[in-house]
Scaffold this active site. Structure first.
Site, PDB file in Angstrom:
ATOM      1  N   LYS A  80     -10.354  -0.648  10.794  1.00 51.02           N
ATOM      2  CA  LYS A  80     -10.563  -1.828   9.946  1.00 51.02           C
ATOM      3  C   LYS A  80     -10.955  -3.033  10.784  1.00 51.02           C
ATOM      4  CE  LYS A  80      -7.186  -0.302   6.530  1.00 51.02           C
ATOM      5  NZ  LYS A  80      -7.958   0.223   5.408  1.00 51.02           N
TER       6      LYS A  80
ATOM      7  N   CYS B 106      -4.736   2.258  -3.641  1.00 55.36           N
ATOM      8  CA  CYS B 106      -3.482   2.802  -3.086  1.00 55.36           C
ATOM      9  C   CYS B 106      -2.351   1.780  -3.244  1.00 55.36           C
ATOM     10  CB  CYS B 106      -3.630   3.207  -1.616  1.00 55.36           C
ATOM     11  SG  CYS B 106      -4.944   4.372  -1.336  1.00 55.36           S
TER      12      CYS B 106
ATOM     13  N   ASP C  41       3.454  -3.665   7.996  1.00 47.33           N
ATOM     14  CA  ASP C  41       2.214  -2.916   7.828  1.00 47.33           C
ATOM     15  C   ASP C  41       1.087  -3.915   8.104  1.00 47.33           C
ATOM     16  OD1 ASP C  41      -0.171  -2.014   6.822  1.00 47.33           O
ATOM     17  OD2 ASP C  41       0.655  -1.228   4.953  1.00 47.33           O
TER      18      ASP C  41
ATOM     19  N   HIS D  32       0.876  -1.175   0.000  1.00 48.44           N
ATOM     20  CA  HIS D  32       0.000   0.000   0.000  1.00 48.44           C
ATOM     21  C   HIS D  32       0.912   1.224   0.000  1.00 48.44           C
ATOM     22  CE1 HIS D  32      -2.708   2.994   1.827  1.00 48.44           C
ATOM     23  NE2 HIS D  32      -3.717   2.208   1.517  1.00 48.44           N
TER      24      HIS D  32
ATOM     25  N   GLN E 113      -4.124  -4.702   7.361  1.00 45.91           N
ATOM     26  CA  GLN E 113      -5.076  -5.776   7.036  1.00 45.91           C
ATOM     27  C   GLN E 113      -4.752  -7.036   7.843  1.00 45.91           C
ATOM     28  OE1 GLN E 113      -7.602  -5.173   5.039  1.00 45.91           O
ATOM     29  NE2 GLN E 113      -6.934  -3.282   4.086  1.00 45.91           N
TER      30      GLN E 113
END
Ligand code: C6P
Length: 409
Positions: free
Chosen positions: A227, A367, A201, A124, A204
């Protein structure tokens, strides 16, 4: 017998119970942001109704209550990722700010001209652009782990990519554009051999199940509350306490100091030295409530449900002539995201037609423009699932895509 019933769970999420364009809403844009359970909304509301005050400042009852709830929330979020201590969790606005914090603080002090930062094509922009900015400011170089045709990281060249110049490997836990679940532990082991730090990261990643940051063997883990059933505008950066202690503050201001003199200041203890200014108190408390909510659900059954949904979505969408699914073929290698294109139909048109059927998906580059480039497309349509989605909703999606197919031929 399964105690997890997605239909019953939906009653916890008021937003899901509505008609959009005259049809019951099918919300399949969960990778962008999840809906919020009433339990989270109630906690945030109760905070504003009864306890609203600034934290760590006032010596009065409301400030005491707000501070206690705010710090309790930190402990809950720390527990979700198995941090050794809640002081290892720094509140941020989200994943993006957490990664920028590392780039601006650790990066500016530890990355020098000629150093190398290894990233992946799957990232991303939040886990790419901060490193590009850092590389530009320091004279460091970005090197890339490529992906194969199924959107899986190609780790074959890793021994060549990693060397004594590598200072950081920055990789996503799960790709938001393709759903690929990355072998983070394996990458971390390889990075450690050359003394590089590893940033994950987890935007998710921490969403569908608990994460064990200690077992992953990484140095930084960034994630967002919104999220995973929490409010927007709140997220966290995890790092081991010694590492956080070794880092300079990211921003200066109130709350992050110990003493202030005319020419210099000293810093508050971690994590507070990274939290300048009045924080998102309600957001943090809501994030804690989100983790509380998720912790009440049977994790294995939720995971099995999401896997079943994915397998069914791949089967139904895969049967539509001309529809191309991107990402790993095996459900075991992907999370609850299906990215696809349909011949000449622009993903924005697909999304618009689905919206007229009450179905929310995302269309665009997500993104992740390097992923789009890798496949020679400018955009994909993306359906992303969460614990409250059902097979009937997959049917609604697939049936409506048949309609799209009819329109575009
Ligand atoms: N992805 C999506 O629709 P923030 O915005 O800071 O909470 O999260 C940024 C981010 C970073 N990494 C990954 C892997 C992400 O998926 C996201 C957010 C959303 O895919 C919005 S672009």
């Amino acid at each position: 017998m399964s105690s997890f019933d997605p239909v019953a769970i939906r009653r916890d999420f008021p937003t899901l119970d509505q008609q959009v364009n005259g049809k019951p809403l099918v919300y399949l844009d969960n990778a962008a942001t999840s809906q919020k359970p009433r339990a989270v909304l109630d906690v945030v509301n109760a905070y504003y109704l009864h306890d609203n005050a600034n934290v760590h400042r006032g010596i009065h009852e409301l400030s005491r209550r707000a501070t206690e709830a705010y710090e309790e929330a930190r402990a809950k979020v720390a527990g979700w990722i198995n941090a050794a201590d809640s002081s290892e969790v720094v509140w941020t606005r989200g994943t993006t700010e957490a990664i920028n914090l590392v780039a601006g603080s650790w990066g500016m002090d530890n990355i020098h001209a000629g150093d190398e930062i290894v990233v992946t094509v799957l990232e991303h922009h939040s886990n790419l652009v901060p490193w590009q900015l850092l590389a530009r400011r320091t004279g460091a170089k970005l090197r890339y782990i490529e992906i194969d045709d199924q959107g899986r990281l190609d780790l074959g060249p890793l021994p060549d990519l990693l060397n004594e110049r590598t200072k950081l490997v920055a990789v996503s836990h799960i790709s938001n554009s393709l759903g690929t679940v990355n072998p983070v532990r394996e990458i971390a082991e390889a990075a450690k051999k050359v003394g590089a730090l590893v940033l994950v990261d987890g935007a998710q990643g921490a969403v569908h199940a608990r994460v064990d940051v200690q077992a992953l063997g990484v140095d930084f883990y960034a994630f967002s509350g919104h999220k995973m059933c929490g409010p927007t505008g709140i997220g966290a950066l995890w790092a081991r306490r010694e590492l956080l202690e070794s880092m300079e503050p990211y921003q200066g201001g109130g709350e992050m100091i110990e003493f202030v003199e005319r020419d210099m200041s000293t810093w508050a203890e971690v994590p507070h030295k990274f939290e300048a200014g009045t924080p998102n108190i309600a957001g943090a408390i809501g994030f804690g409530a989100a983790v509380d909510y998720l912790a009440t659900l049977p994790a294995d059954e939720v995971a099995a449900h999401e896997r079943t949904l994915m397998a069914y979505a791949m089967e139904r969408l895969g049967a539509i002539p001309g529809l191309r699914i991107y990402g790993p073929e095996s459900v075991e290698e992907r999370s609850a995201v299906v990215s696809f294109t349909m011949g000449d139909a622009h993903p924005h048109d697909i999304s618009t037609i689905l919206d007229s059927e009450g179905i929310a998906i995302r269309a665009g580059h997500h993104c992740a423009q390097l992923v789009m480039k890798r496949y020679g497309v400018s955009a994909t349509a993306r359906a992303s699932f969460y614990l409250y989605n059902t097979e009937e909703e997959v049917d609604r999606l697939a049936d409506s895509l048949e309609v799209v197919k009819g329109i575009f031929g």
